[in-house]
Every structure is written in structure tokens, then in C-alpha cells.
Enzyme design. Structure first.
Site, PDB file in Angstrom:
ATOM      1  N   THR A  13       4.061  -4.822  -5.215  1.00 37.75           N
ATOM      2  CA  THR A  13       3.980  -4.640  -6.672  1.00 37.75           C
ATOM      3  C   THR A  13       5.031  -3.629  -7.139  1.00 37.75           C
ATOM      4  O   THR A  13       5.841  -3.919  -8.028  1.00 37.75           O
ATOM      5  CB  THR A  13       2.570  -4.156  -7.064  1.00 37.75           C
ATOM      6  OG1 THR A  13       1.615  -5.118  -6.607  1.00 37.75           O
ATOM      7  CG2 THR A  13       2.444  -3.982  -8.566  1.00 37.75           C
ATOM      8  N   GLY A 185      -2.158  -6.634  -9.856  1.00 33.49           N
ATOM      9  CA  GLY A 185      -1.440  -5.661  -9.023  1.00 33.49           C
ATOM     10  C   GLY A 185      -1.766  -4.212  -9.336  1.00 33.49           C
ATOM     11  O   GLY A 185      -1.028  -3.315  -8.926  1.00 33.49           O
ATOM     12  N   LYS A 203      -4.785  12.111  -7.517  1.00 36.70           N
ATOM     13  CA  LYS A 203      -3.812  12.395  -8.587  1.00 36.70           C
ATOM     14  C   LYS A 203      -4.130  13.722  -9.262  1.00 36.70           C
ATOM     15  O   LYS A 203      -3.219  14.488  -9.606  1.00 36.70           O
ATOM     16  CB  LYS A 203      -3.833  11.254  -9.608  1.00 36.70           C
ATOM     17  CG  LYS A 203      -3.298   9.943  -9.042  1.00 36.70           C
ATOM     18  CD  LYS A 203      -3.689   8.786  -9.935  1.00 36.70           C
ATOM     19  CE  LYS A 203      -3.103   7.471  -9.448  1.00 36.70           C
ATOM     20  NZ  LYS A 203      -3.724   6.311 -10.093  1.00 36.70           N
ATOM     21  N   GLY A 298       0.751  -0.841 -12.477  1.00 38.91           N
ATOM     22  CA  GLY A 298       1.494  -2.087 -12.682  1.00 38.91           C
ATOM     23  C   GLY A 298       2.930  -1.955 -12.209  1.00 38.91           C
ATOM     24  O   GLY A 298       3.471  -0.846 -12.089  1.00 38.91           O
TER      25      GLY A 298
HETATM   26  P1  NAP Z   1       1.635  -3.619  -2.252  1.00 43.10           P
HETATM   27  O1  NAP Z   1       1.810  -4.541  -3.388  1.00 43.10           O
HETATM   28  O2  NAP Z   1       0.543  -3.893  -1.278  1.00 43.10           O
HETATM   29  O3  NAP Z   1       3.023  -3.524  -1.484  1.00 43.10           O
HETATM   30  C1  NAP Z   1       3.171  -2.877  -0.247  1.00 43.10           C
HETATM   31  C2  NAP Z   1       4.489  -3.310   0.374  1.00 43.10           C
HETATM   32  O4  NAP Z   1       4.703  -2.561   1.567  1.00 43.10           O
HETATM   33  C3  NAP Z   1       4.541  -4.780   0.762  1.00 43.10           C
HETATM   34  O5  NAP Z   1       5.837  -5.280   0.521  1.00 43.10           O
HETATM   35  C4  NAP Z   1       4.250  -4.781   2.281  1.00 43.10           C
HETATM   36  O6  NAP Z   1       4.916  -5.813   2.969  1.00 43.10           O
HETATM   37  C5  NAP Z   1       4.858  -3.443   2.684  1.00 43.10           C
HETATM   38  N1  NAP Z   1       4.162  -2.814   3.807  1.00 43.10           N
HETATM   39  C6  NAP Z   1       2.914  -2.338   3.818  1.00 43.10           C
HETATM   40  N2  NAP Z   1       2.640  -1.758   5.006  1.00 43.10           N
HETATM   41  C7  NAP Z   1       3.747  -1.904   5.763  1.00 43.10           C
HETATM   42  C8  NAP Z   1       4.096  -1.534   7.095  1.00 43.10           C
HETATM   43  N3  NAP Z   1       3.253  -0.874   7.894  1.00 43.10           N
HETATM   44  N4  NAP Z   1       5.337  -1.825   7.541  1.00 43.10           N
HETATM   45  C9  NAP Z   1       6.210  -2.490   6.746  1.00 43.10           C
HETATM   46  N5  NAP Z   1       5.954  -2.850   5.464  1.00 43.10           N
HETATM   47  C10 NAP Z   1       4.718  -2.570   4.984  1.00 43.10           C
HETATM   48  O7  NAP Z   1       1.390  -2.127  -2.755  1.00 43.10           O
HETATM   49  P2  NAP Z   1       1.794  -1.518  -4.182  1.00 43.10           P
HETATM   50  O8  NAP Z   1       0.743  -1.844  -5.169  1.00 43.10           O
HETATM   51  O9  NAP Z   1       3.223  -1.817  -4.466  1.00 43.10           O
HETATM   52  O10 NAP Z   1       1.602   0.059  -3.883  1.00 43.10           O
HETATM   53  C11 NAP Z   1       2.551   0.759  -3.124  1.00 43.10           C
HETATM   54  C12 NAP Z   1       2.332   2.262  -3.327  1.00 43.10           C
HETATM   55  O11 NAP Z   1       2.512   2.583  -4.697  1.00 43.10           O
HETATM   56  C13 NAP Z   1       0.932   2.762  -2.964  1.00 43.10           C
HETATM   57  O12 NAP Z   1       1.055   4.053  -2.438  1.00 43.10           O
HETATM   58  C14 NAP Z   1       0.214   2.810  -4.320  1.00 43.10           C
HETATM   59  O13 NAP Z   1      -0.825   3.756  -4.356  1.00 43.10           O
HETATM   60  C15 NAP Z   1       1.350   3.240  -5.200  1.00 43.10           C
HETATM   61  N6  NAP Z   1       1.216   2.895  -6.625  1.00 43.10           N
HETATM   62  C16 NAP Z   1       0.876   1.620  -6.979  1.00 43.10           C
HETATM   63  C17 NAP Z   1       0.812   1.300  -8.312  1.00 43.10           C
HETATM   64  C18 NAP Z   1       0.425  -0.092  -8.769  1.00 43.10           C
HETATM   65  O14 NAP Z   1       0.237  -0.282  -9.971  1.00 43.10           O
HETATM   66  N7  NAP Z   1       0.317  -1.060  -7.860  1.00 43.10           N
HETATM   67  C19 NAP Z   1       1.091   2.263  -9.290  1.00 43.10           C
HETATM   68  C20 NAP Z   1       1.436   3.565  -8.886  1.00 43.10           C
HETATM   69  C21 NAP Z   1       1.504   3.855  -7.547  1.00 43.10           C
HETATM   70  P3  NAP Z   1       4.565  -7.377   2.702  1.00 43.10           P
HETATM   71  O15 NAP Z   1       5.077  -7.668   1.319  1.00 43.10           O
HETATM   72  O16 NAP Z   1       5.325  -8.122   3.745  1.00 43.10           O
HETATM   73  O17 NAP Z   1       3.069  -7.491   2.808  1.00 43.10           O
HETATM   74  N1  HSE Z   2      -4.528   1.807  -8.121  1.00 41.41           N
HETATM   75  C1  HSE Z   2      -3.899   2.723  -8.984  1.00 41.41           C
HETATM   76  C2  HSE Z   2      -4.550   2.668 -10.340  1.00 41.41           C
HETATM   77  C3  HSE Z   2      -2.431   2.401  -9.116  1.00 41.41           C
HETATM   78  O1  HSE Z   2      -5.245   1.689 -10.613  1.00 41.41           O
HETATM   79  O2  HSE Z   2      -4.389   3.610 -11.122  1.00 41.41           O
HETATM   80  C4  HSE Z   2      -1.670   3.414  -9.931  1.00 41.41           C
HETATM   81  O3  HSE Z   2      -1.617   4.641  -9.268  1.00 41.41           O
END
Ligand code: NAP
Ligand code: HSE
Length: 316
Positions: A13, A185, A203, A298
Site C-alpha cells: 500500500t 489498504g 503513535k 491510505g
Molecule cells: P503492505 O501493503 O502489507 O506492504 C508490505 C510490503 O512489504 C509488500 O510489498 C510485501 O511484499 C513487503 N514485505 C513484507 N514483509 C517482507 C519481508 N520480510 N521481506 C521482503 N518484503 C516484505 O503494508 P503497508 O500497508 O504498505 O504498510 C507498510 C508500513 O507502513 C507498515 O509499517 C504500516 O504500519 C505503515 N503504514 C501504513 C499505512 C497504510 O495506510 N497502509 C499508513 C501509514 C503507515 P509483497 O508485496 O510481495 O507481499
Molecule cells: N493501520 C493504520 C491506521 C495505518 O489505520 O491508522 C496508518 O498508520
């Protein structure tokens, strides 16, 4: 023209949004900031997975391909979780790469050790995206409010919980609403972190560390997992809305941190925060009350916060 070469860990995401944003904003950044950004390699778990990447040759499943590449200036960590992410970031810092991360679980667990390692290597760790997605609350505390004494922080720090509570106002069950948040996401890979209040607490710890010169004395965390549509409806009949509120306040000898579900009156600024939006009300002794709000989760909002950190590192 300054060249900044980025090694990207994770392309889900946030990482996927970051790739799109670098493509979309690259020309403007060249013209406005005099910085030429390029993504050199991208770490993923499954290189065969369908994803919107123009150059699939950048993909690798070996973290060392990204981190050990001597042309890499900045490592952007969007893998999530603690164990593997910590190992990747330690390796990047040891090789004197700047790091930008969106990972609050990582910072809440290993932040002290990682910032010490960064200081030893003379590099920076950017973490704007780790709190409130696209809302620049970390920058506000680090720079804009650095001249004031912060008295309290109160906010909605978890987009998934807020999205779920908002959808439950429309009659969806908690499970149905969570499934929608996951589809969009917003949720963590382990969504119990969102529902339990732990993500908001992580946070809040990061914000409290930035805002207060006193340690947390007490932390109380209660999530939304047991909230029902009947609870939401009961609050509505009483002119209130349920919101997961995170609050840090000064108490004698330290700071008290609380995450809990509160029934807010309709005129509370946090009551008007809907869907995946976040809001933070910061009270400073000199400035009074400041409210920042916007999309707290997001792909693109979070990617924008990551990219802002990369640009700040490029400008330093
Ligand atoms: P996600 O959609 O699950 O993406 C994770 C990515 O990392 C995927 O591309 C996955 O590969 C890769 N990955 C995971 N573990 C791995 C490993 N051991 N070795 C190699 N690649 C690996 O997660 P996300 O939502 O982007 O979140 C990522 C971070 O951002 C988290 O720390 C989350 O708390 C933070 N965050 C998320 C959001 C949000 O809105 N989603 C907002 C703020 C912060 P594959 O694609 O091949 O599975
Ligand atoms: N899972 C987290 C949320 C992503 O819903 O706020 C952003 O940090």
C-alpha cells in the site's frame, strides 16, 4: 542537480504509492527542489505478484540487493512489522544510508536503539509517515512548535478504527466495516493492532516523545474490538458519537498516555472526523490550541509523507 538514489523496502500500500508518487512528482521536484530522484531497487516478498510497477527489473526478494548497493543514498522502509524491518534498518544504518520509515511499531519497539545507530553513522531517520499518514504532525512538533512547551495532545490516530466506527454509524457490523478498511489498504497486516488500540498507542508514544521532556508514567490502552452497532446507536440517541481518542497529558513527574473509546458531543472537533481521517489537537503554552487533520491512512497520503522526508534529507 542533486541526485538521490532510493532503495525501497516493500511495495504494498505505502511502497506502491511511493513508486507512483515519485513518477508523478519527479519533474516538479527536479524543477522546484533541484533534486533528481531515482528508485534503484525494490524489495518484495513475492516478485511474481501482479503490481503496478513500470520497471519490474527493479524488483528483488533479497534485502541485500537493495541495502548493500553502494549507489543507494536513502533506504525507504515500508515492509512493516518489527523483526525483519529492524534487521533491514540496522543494516542500512550500519552502511551509512539515511532511512525513511512509515513503521510506528518498529519505532515504538526499537526506536531508541535505531536513533543511536543513526547518530553513530551520521545519518538521519525520517518518520513523518509513521504517525497520521498524510497529516504532518511530526514536522509540526519537531519544527513548527519547537519554541513552545506542549501541555497536551489529543487526537484520533488510527484511521482503521475511525473508518470502522464511521461505517458502523451507517449500520455495518464491526467485522463488515473492518473488511472494507482492509480492502482499502488502511488496516495493519495484523488488524488486531488497529482494533486493540495498540497502533494508536504506538503513535501516541512517538508524539509524546517529540512533545514532552518527561517520560510516560502511565499508559492505558483500550480498543474498539468489543464495540457493537447497538453501542454506536445508543451514543447517537444521546447526541454523541463514538471515537477512539488518544490523549497525552502532563501529570506530576511525567506524562500519562491514554487510548480509549469515548462518546463525544457533536460539537467536539474530533466528533466531526470521519472515515480514515485523523485529527490531532495540540495545546501549547504560548500558541494555545492547534488542530491538524486529514487522511491518516491510505496509499497516496502516506506516500506523500514518506516523500517529504526524502526531500528533507536531500536538502540537508
Ligand atoms: P503492505 O501493503 O502489507 O506492504 C508490505 C510490503 O512489504 C509488500 O510489498 C510485501 O511484499 C513487503 N514485505 C513484507 N514483509 C517482507 C519481508 N520480510 N521481506 C521482503 N518484503 C516484505 O503494508 P503497508 O500497508 O504498505 O504498510 C507498510 C508500513 O507502513 C507498515 O509499517 C504500516 O504500519 C505503515 N503504514 C501504513 C499505512 C497504510 O495506510 N497502509 C499508513 C501509514 C503507515 P509483497 O508485496 O510481495 O507481499
Ligand atoms: N493501520 C493504520 C491506521 C495505518 O489505520 O491508522 C496508518 O498508520
Amino acid at each position: 542537480m542533486k541526485r538521490v538514489r532510493i532503495g525501497l523496502l516493500g511495495c504494498g500500500t505505502v511502497g506502491g504509492g511511493f513508486v507512483q508518487l515519485v513518477e508523478r512528482e519527479g519533474a516538479r521536484i527536479r524543477a522546484r527542489h533541484g533534486v533528481e530522484l531515482s528508485i534503484t531497487r525494490i524489495l518484495v516478498r513475492d516478485a511474481a505478484k501482479e503490481r503496478a510497477i513500470a520497471d519490474r527489473a527493479l524488483l528483488t526478494t533479497a534485502a541485500t540487493d537493495v541495502i548493500d548497493d553502494d549507489t543507494c543514498d536513502v533506504v525507504v522502509e515500508t515492509v512493516g512489522g518489527v523483526h525483519a524491518a529492524a534487521a533491514f534498518v540496522r543494516r542500512a544504518l550500519a552502511r551509512r544510508r539515511h532511512v525513511v520509515t512509515a513503521n510506528k511499531a518498529l519505532l515504538a519497539t526499537a526506536g531508541g536503539e535505531l536513533f543511536a545507530a543513526a547518530a553513530r553513522s551520521g545519518v538521519a531517520i525520517g518518520f513523518e509517515a509513521s504517525v497520521c499518514g498524510g497529516v504532518p504532525v511530526v514536522g509540526a512538533l519537531r519544527r513548527g512548535l519547537a519554541g513552545d512547551s506542549i501541555e497536551s495532545i489529543r487526537g484520533i490516530l488510527n484511521g482503521t478504527s475511525n473508518y470502522v466506527l464511521t461505517r458502523m454509524e451507517a449500520g455495518l457490523s464491526l467485522a463488515e466495516a473492518l473488511a472494507c478498511a482492509q480492502e482499502r489498504g488502511f488496516a495493519e497486516a495484523d488488524p488486531s493492532l488497529d482494533l486493540s488500540g495498540e497502533d494508536a498507542a504506538q503513535k501516541l508514544r512517538i508524539l509524546a516523545e517529540l512533545a514532552f521532556d518527561a517520560p510516560p508514567r502511565r499508559t492505558r490502552v483500550d480498543g474498539i474490538a468489543s464495540i457493537t452497532v447497538a453501542d454506536v446507536e445508543h451514543a447517537r440517541r444521546n447526541g454523541r458519537v463514538l471515537r477512539q481518542v488518544a490523549e497525552a497529558t502532563r501529570v506530576h513527574g511525567g506524562v500519562e498516555l491514554t487510548v480509549e473509546t469515548r462518546a463525544l458531543p457533536a460539537n467536539d472537533p474530533l466528533a466531526r472526523v470521519v472515515d480514515e481521517q485523523n485529527a490531532v489537537v495540540i495545546r501549547g503554552r504560548a500558541v494555545g490550541e492547534i488542530c491538524l487533520s486529514g487522511r491518516g491512512a491510505g496509499s497516496m497520503p502516506t506516500a506523500a509523507a514518506v516523500l517529504a522526508d526524502v526531500l528533507e534529507i536531500a536538502a540537508a
